[in-house]
Scaffold this motif. Sequence first.
Motif, PDB file in Angstrom:
ATOM      1  N   VAL A   1       0.851  -1.185   0.000  1.00 17.06           N
ATOM      2  CA  VAL A   1       0.000   0.000   0.000  1.00 17.06           C
ATOM      3  C   VAL A   1       0.890   1.239   0.000  1.00 17.06           C
ATOM      4  O   VAL A   1       2.041   1.202   0.434  1.00 17.06           O
TER       5      VAL A   1
ATOM      6  N   ASP B   1     -10.945   7.017  -5.623  1.00 18.48           N
ATOM      7  CA  ASP B   1     -11.592   6.675  -4.364  1.00 18.48           C
ATOM      8  C   ASP B   1     -10.981   5.424  -3.752  1.00 18.48           C
ATOM      9  O   ASP B   1     -11.010   5.249  -2.536  1.00 18.48           O
ATOM     10  N   ASP B   2     -10.439   4.557  -4.590  1.00 20.05           N
ATOM     11  CA  ASP B   2      -9.775   3.346  -4.118  1.00 20.05           C
ATOM     12  C   ASP B   2      -8.331   3.388  -4.613  1.00 20.05           C
ATOM     13  O   ASP B   2      -8.057   3.168  -5.786  1.00 20.05           O
ATOM     14  N   GLU B   3      -7.396   3.683  -3.706  1.00 13.80           N
ATOM     15  CA  GLU B   3      -5.993   3.808  -4.091  1.00 13.80           C
ATOM     16  C   GLU B   3      -5.387   2.476  -4.514  1.00 13.80           C
ATOM     17  O   GLU B   3      -4.288   2.449  -5.073  1.00 13.80           O
ATOM     18  N   ARG B   4      -6.084   1.375  -4.257  1.00 12.12           N
ATOM     19  CA  ARG B   4      -5.571   0.078  -4.703  1.00 12.12           C
ATOM     20  C   ARG B   4      -5.623  -0.036  -6.224  1.00 12.12           C
ATOM     21  O   ARG B   4      -5.002  -0.929  -6.804  1.00 12.12           O
ATOM     22  N   MET B   5      -6.349   0.881  -6.866  1.00 16.47           N
ATOM     23  CA  MET B   5      -6.425   0.892  -8.320  1.00 16.47           C
ATOM     24  C   MET B   5      -5.251   1.630  -8.959  1.00 16.47           C
ATOM     25  O   MET B   5      -5.176   1.756 -10.177  1.00 16.47           O
TER      26      MET B   5
END
Length: 247
Positions: A68, A168-172
Amino acid sequence: MDISSYVLLSHNQALRRRLDVSANNMANISTAGFKREAPVFREFVEQTAGGSDAPVRTTSMVLDYGAVHDQSAGAFMATGNPIDVMIDGPGYLAVETPEGGTAYTRAGYLKVGEDGTLQTAGGLALLGEGGRPITIPLEQAGQVSIGKDGTVSAGDAQVGRVAVTVFDDERMVDPRGDGTFAGTGGRELAAADTKLKTGGVEGSNVQAIVETTNMVEILRAYQTSMKMSEALGDMRKSAIDKLGRFG
């Protein structure tokens, strides 16, 4: 190989992963806009059935779950270039890749290219609202200014607006390996929500003392793991010797 060796192996692999991430953070301590990474692990529990009357045994192993990004902002570094920008808050600058796709960056070193387009220091075209490049009239290349809301002006005329894309989703968002990121599911901020600082760029948020401490902890953990491995080897050797004498 017995189960204890598998557990130690999974632990050593996790330590190597931690070391790789920490070393990469240290290597980018001076990279503008770099966000430090932290590895994420999860526990894998294996159940081993015993005999009819024996209880079920559980064994915990370590599995690499990914990494992350630390989204905390780096310090503002003044550059003396009035069109260099730092995003004050979350988000990324969108740039056009050599293949014609879109990538993202936090490094706000900007310049006017020979063709008049606003570019990053690496020559990638900066994309404005709607994914369109921002073009500056060449005769006004020395009169460019960027407002806090991203508005780009050349002389008295507005020629575009720097778009800030948030996820909105930093995993992207994943590193591409060239200082930029690939991302899906992003959205452009409106002018009222865009906050830029000009005249400088965002520094890396890596803290040398934190990464150095992490490396020391990793070294000590690896030394402990090696001692456990040696102890297990001694136990096996002792058991084999005793079985040999018994035979």
